[in-house]
Motif scaffolding. Structure first.
Motif, PDB file in Angstrom:
ATOM      1  N   THR A  54     -17.484   4.250  24.622  1.00 13.23           N
ATOM      2  CA  THR A  54     -17.915   5.343  25.485  1.00 13.23           C
ATOM      3  C   THR A  54     -19.399   5.695  25.347  1.00 13.23           C
ATOM      4  O   THR A  54     -20.125   5.730  26.340  1.00 13.23           O
ATOM      5  CB  THR A  54     -17.051   6.582  25.178  1.00 13.23           C
ATOM      6  OG1 THR A  54     -15.678   6.208  25.346  1.00 13.23           O
ATOM      7  CG2 THR A  54     -17.380   7.730  26.097  1.00 13.23           C
ATOM      8  N   ASP A  98     -13.753   7.769  32.621  1.00 12.67           N
ATOM      9  CA  ASP A  98     -13.684   6.992  31.381  1.00 12.67           C
ATOM     10  C   ASP A  98     -12.492   6.028  31.393  1.00 12.67           C
ATOM     11  O   ASP A  98     -11.410   6.369  31.871  1.00 12.67           O
ATOM     12  CB  ASP A  98     -13.558   7.963  30.195  1.00 12.67           C
ATOM     13  CG  ASP A  98     -14.191   7.425  28.929  1.00 12.67           C
ATOM     14  OD1 ASP A  98     -13.627   6.495  28.330  1.00 12.67           O
ATOM     15  OD2 ASP A  98     -15.272   7.928  28.548  1.00 12.67           O
ATOM     16  N   THR A  99     -12.700   4.800  30.838  1.00  8.13           N
ATOM     17  CA  THR A  99     -11.579   3.878  30.568  1.00  8.13           C
ATOM     18  C   THR A  99     -10.858   3.424  31.840  1.00  8.13           C
ATOM     19  O   THR A  99      -9.653   3.229  31.838  1.00  8.13           O
ATOM     20  CB  THR A  99     -10.571   4.547  29.594  1.00  8.13           C
ATOM     21  OG1 THR A  99     -11.275   5.294  28.616  1.00  8.13           O
ATOM     22  CG2 THR A  99      -9.703   3.525  28.897  1.00  8.13           C
ATOM     23  N   HIS A 138      -9.400  -0.250  23.720  1.00  6.99           N
ATOM     24  CA  HIS A 138     -10.675  -0.923  23.938  1.00  6.99           C
ATOM     25  C   HIS A 138     -11.538  -0.748  22.700  1.00  6.99           C
ATOM     26  O   HIS A 138     -11.244   0.117  21.879  1.00  6.99           O
ATOM     27  CB  HIS A 138     -11.384  -0.305  25.146  1.00  6.99           C
ATOM     28  CG  HIS A 138     -11.523   1.193  25.038  1.00  6.99           C
ATOM     29  ND1 HIS A 138     -10.543   2.058  25.482  1.00  6.99           N
ATOM     30  CD2 HIS A 138     -12.474   1.970  24.494  1.00  6.99           C
ATOM     31  CE1 HIS A 138     -10.912   3.301  25.224  1.00  6.99           C
ATOM     32  NE2 HIS A 138     -12.076   3.289  24.623  1.00  6.99           N
ATOM     33  N   ASP A 187     -17.088   3.696  32.186  1.00  6.64           N
ATOM     34  CA  ASP A 187     -17.891   3.185  31.065  1.00  6.64           C
ATOM     35  C   ASP A 187     -17.364   1.850  30.535  1.00  6.64           C
ATOM     36  O   ASP A 187     -18.103   1.057  29.967  1.00  6.64           O
ATOM     37  CB  ASP A 187     -17.989   4.216  29.935  1.00  6.64           C
ATOM     38  CG  ASP A 187     -16.635   4.720  29.462  1.00  6.64           C
ATOM     39  OD1 ASP A 187     -15.615   4.483  30.150  1.00  6.64           O
ATOM     40  OD2 ASP A 187     -16.598   5.362  28.389  1.00  6.64           O
ATOM     41  N   HIS A 188     -16.055   1.601  30.701  1.00  6.12           N
ATOM     42  CA  HIS A 188     -15.433   0.352  30.226  1.00  6.12           C
ATOM     43  C   HIS A 188     -14.003   0.345  30.734  1.00  6.12           C
ATOM     44  O   HIS A 188     -13.549   1.329  31.335  1.00  6.12           O
ATOM     45  CB  HIS A 188     -15.452   0.267  28.695  1.00  6.12           C
ATOM     46  CG  HIS A 188     -14.921   1.511  28.045  1.00  6.12           C
ATOM     47  ND1 HIS A 188     -13.581   1.816  28.028  1.00  6.12           N
ATOM     48  CD2 HIS A 188     -15.555   2.548  27.447  1.00  6.12           C
ATOM     49  CE1 HIS A 188     -13.412   2.988  27.430  1.00  6.12           C
ATOM     50  NE2 HIS A 188     -14.590   3.458  27.083  1.00  6.12           N
TER      51      HIS A 188
HETATM   52 ZN   LIG Z   1     -14.959   5.484  27.174  1.00  2.22          ZN
END
Ligand SMILES: [Zn+2]
Length: 702
Positions: free
Chosen positions: A71, A31-32, A251, A238-239
């Protein structure tokens, strides 16, 4: 055929996608994770030996993009091949994925004989979002911690790894698909050692290094079990993360490159094409199409996804992204964007156009100078589906009951972004809200409330500020005002927010409005069933209906993947019914479950054990249990107060006072002082003593 041509033909065949029937598929999401913070993408500030090693076995996609800097929507895209307007999950909260209406990768693979499993590390991806229904097994037992925001509820990736390894070990002999999600690079940036010391100056990088170690352990496990070589392994995110580049620290509000460009590694069986780099722009939606092609599964039907292994002519494709967060949470305009090989067009109140080849930092908006490109991308963006932007509405029967109870207009449509402010210009306004959050985290509750009241006066559509304000008002014992704040949050967002509904119900209950509390629990039931049942149990307790309370408490613990905390209400009700033995049994079960989940402590568990023990006359053990609770949760005021009362009842007045002194010392502010005074009055002691000095004068104003 001449030998040379034969060689070329063989080469071409080698490059053509082929079907690896039954190959294990492992999808890893960190994630992230910004791609430009990885050595494989040229960054030099961090060491990621495991991802570097994977990179040699994998195809690296240099220009990979997320459809949403949030997410849940981004992961639903990974798992379906559909863009957010197609799959309908446009935000982390307020939307539920309907796996019966849309094809999804786990289902397509199951049709090919695959077992499917997943383990996730954030409450944002809990099974109740609709994701659990896609998998045979979905491990999401992330403990909701006390007093933290929704997005902060996470567990260490190492714990998630344990679940993943056990599941994979049990499935190595059959085809399987496993989705593994870790949350380390997400805030708070608080990496474990040795990464904490090694990256003291740059804790985000430290979390990236920690993620590398966790993913490395998973890959080593795949190697050790003989899965790795024959598996398709995909590692992505995811980003990204703002890290302040355009004024956003995290974000979800803005759509610049740092928020939506992600890393993407695809390792094929036998590491075919290992070490290759692909420059053409690709997107997270392509993952499902690629896995379907590689395994011979049916491809998902989508407007824009294509296989990552067949990108001929893909250089000019345009990739879609969106964020509705500014509109739903802050009352600002939503944003949409398109990326192609060279340009990044962001559509909002003021159009922006960046040349990614000359200006990858996106500093120079060329919208006014590049009219033709702007027009081309605007027209291309208009061809993407608009999708439903109404958050998940409650079903008709529930809506009717709610209307009867006085709740109306639970979800409404608003024109997309029309006349709303530009998020980029509004961003500095969030500083004041962050100041309020910071004061709250320092225990300066009254000051935080004052700041947040000022924020919601200036920005009445700021859902986040209303929610935090409500929580703080609960803390200082003003439940009626808290409930009003939670109601503003629900109205302004126009979303059904399960967690906020539960907090609203709790505030109503504290304000002695059980009927209103029950109505909120009812609304929350579909979204967060365990928490809603717990609230219903508390409503029944308040009404003195121990039978209903027991039923609701047990329903709270009967979920698919129960939290240790969800057993506690059952223990509490049993104690109140005089069944201390049953309560202690329940608490032992909660403790065992916590250990299984890698949790060292569960708030209130020891306090409830102490209560049950005290009521069965086991006062010495009760004292020890209270002391364990206080050691783990020094801010648990009722635990201090109950222990003091127990000691006073035993005639140990000095010990009782010492406990209250400890409570006041550990909890600066008026609440601990008030709790000490109430306890002293209850046991017939005089309040004014040397030990409780901070409560007299000075500290009480805080
Ligand atoms: Zn995320």
């Amino acid at each position: 055929m001449p030998l040379v041509l034969l060689g070329l033909a063989a080469c071409r065949r080698e490059n053509a996608p082929r079907v690896f029937s039954g190959a294990p598929v492992v999808l890893v999401s960190i994630d992230t994770l910004r791609s430009d913070r990885l050595p494989a993408y040229g960054y030099r500030g961090v060491e990621t030996p495991h991802l570097d090693r994977l990179r040699r076995d994998a195809i690296l996609f240099e220009s990979a993009w997320s459809p949403c800097p949030m997410t849940l929507p981004a992961h639903v895209t990974m798992l379906t091949g559909l863009l957010p307007p197609e799959h309908g999950v446009r935000n982390n909260v307020g939307f539920v994925f309907d796996g019966a209406r849309h094809a999804h990768l786990p289902g397509l693979l199951r049709a090919r004989g695959y077992a499917t499993g997943a383990a996730v590390s954030s409450y944002v991806l809990r099974g109740g979002t609709g994701l659990a229904a896609l998998f045979d097994e979905y491990e999401d037992s992330v403990d909701p911690r006390h007093g933290t925001g929704f997005g902060d509820q996470q567990r260490p990736g190492g714990v998630t790894l344990g679940f993943a390894e056990r599941w994979i070990d049990a499935h190595t002999s059959s085809p399987f698909f496993y989705f593994f999600h870790i949350y380390e690079p997400h805030v708070p940036y608080d990496p474990p050692e040795p990464f904490s010391s090694r990256y003291r100056e740059n804790p985000y990088d430290g979390e990236v290094a920690a993620s590398d170690a966790i993913v490395g352990a998973l890959l080593d496990h795949l190697r050790a079990t003989g899965v790795y070589d024959r598996a398709i392994v995909i590692v992505t995110s995811d980003h990204g993360e703002g890290l302040g580049d355009h004024g956003e620290e995290q974000h979800s509000i803005l759509l610049y490159r740092e928020a939506i460009q992600v890393p993407l590694f695809v390792k094929l069986p036998a590491s075919r094409r290992g070490g290759e780099t692909v420059r053409a722009p690709v997107q997270l939606a392509d993952i499902a199409a690629t896995v379907a092609e590689l395994t011979g599964a049916q491809a998902p039907a989508t407007v824009s996804a294509r296989s990552l292994l067949r990108l001929d002519g893909a250089a000019g494709r345009t990739l879609y992204a969106e964020t509705l967060y500014p509109r739903l949470h802050l009352g600002w305009s939503d944003l949409r964007s398109l990326v192609d090989g060279r340009w990044h067009y962001i559509q909002g109140p003021k159009p922006e156009l960046y040349d990614l080849t000359l200006d990858p930092q996106e500093r120079d908006n060329r919208a006014a100078r590049e009219g033709r490109e702007l027009e081309r991308l605007r027209a291309a963006l208009a061809r993407f589906p608009a999708g439903p932007s109404i958050p998940a509405a409650v079903d008709a029967a529930v809506a009717e009951r709610l209307a009867a109870l006085g709740y109306v207009g639970v979800a409404r449509e608003r024109p997309a972004g029309a006349g709303l402010p530009d998020p980029r210009e509004m961003l500095p306004l969030l500083e004041r809200m962050k100041e309020g959050f910071r004061l709250a985290s320092q225990g300066r509750t009254e000051d935080a409330i004052a700041v947040l009241r000022e924020v919601v006066r200036a920005q009445p559509a700021n859902v986040e500020a209303w929610i935090r304000l409500g929580q703080l008002l609960v803390e200082i014992g003003r439940p009626a005002e808290a409930a009003a704040a939670f109601e503003r949050a629900l109205e302004r967002g126009g979303m059904e927010l399960g967690d906020v509904l539960v907090e609203l119900g709790q505030a109503r209950l504290r304000n002695r409005q059980p009927a209103e509390a029950a109505a909120a629990a009812e609304r929350a039931l579909r979204l967060v069933p365990e928490k809603a049942h717990e609230l219903m149990a508390r409503v029944a307790l308040a009404r003195g209906d121990l039978g209903t309370a027991l039923g609701e408490a047990d329903a709270a613990a009967a979920g698919r993947n129960p939290q240790p905390a969800s057993w506690l209400i059952g223990a509490e009700v049993r104690t109140l019914r005089g069944d201390s033995a049953g309560a202690l049994e329940r608490l032992d079960a909660a403790e065992a479950r916590a250990r299984e989940l890698g949790l060292e402590t569960v708030r209130n568990l020891e306090a409830l054990r102490a209560d049950a023990l005290a009521r069965s006359g086991r006062t010495h053990e009760a004292e020890q249990a209270f002391r364990r609770e206080i050691a783990a949760f020094p801010d648990n005021l009722p635990a201090h107060a109950s222990l003091a009362a127990l000691l006073f009842a035993e005639g140990r007045r000095a010990d009782g006072r010492a406990v209250l002194d400890g409570m006041v010392a550990a909890n600066p502010g008026t609440r601990a002082c008030q709790a000490a005074a109430v306890t002293l009055r209850a046991v017939g002691e005089r309040a004014g003593t040397a030990g409780l000095v901070p409560c007299v004068g000075g500290a009480s104003s805080r």
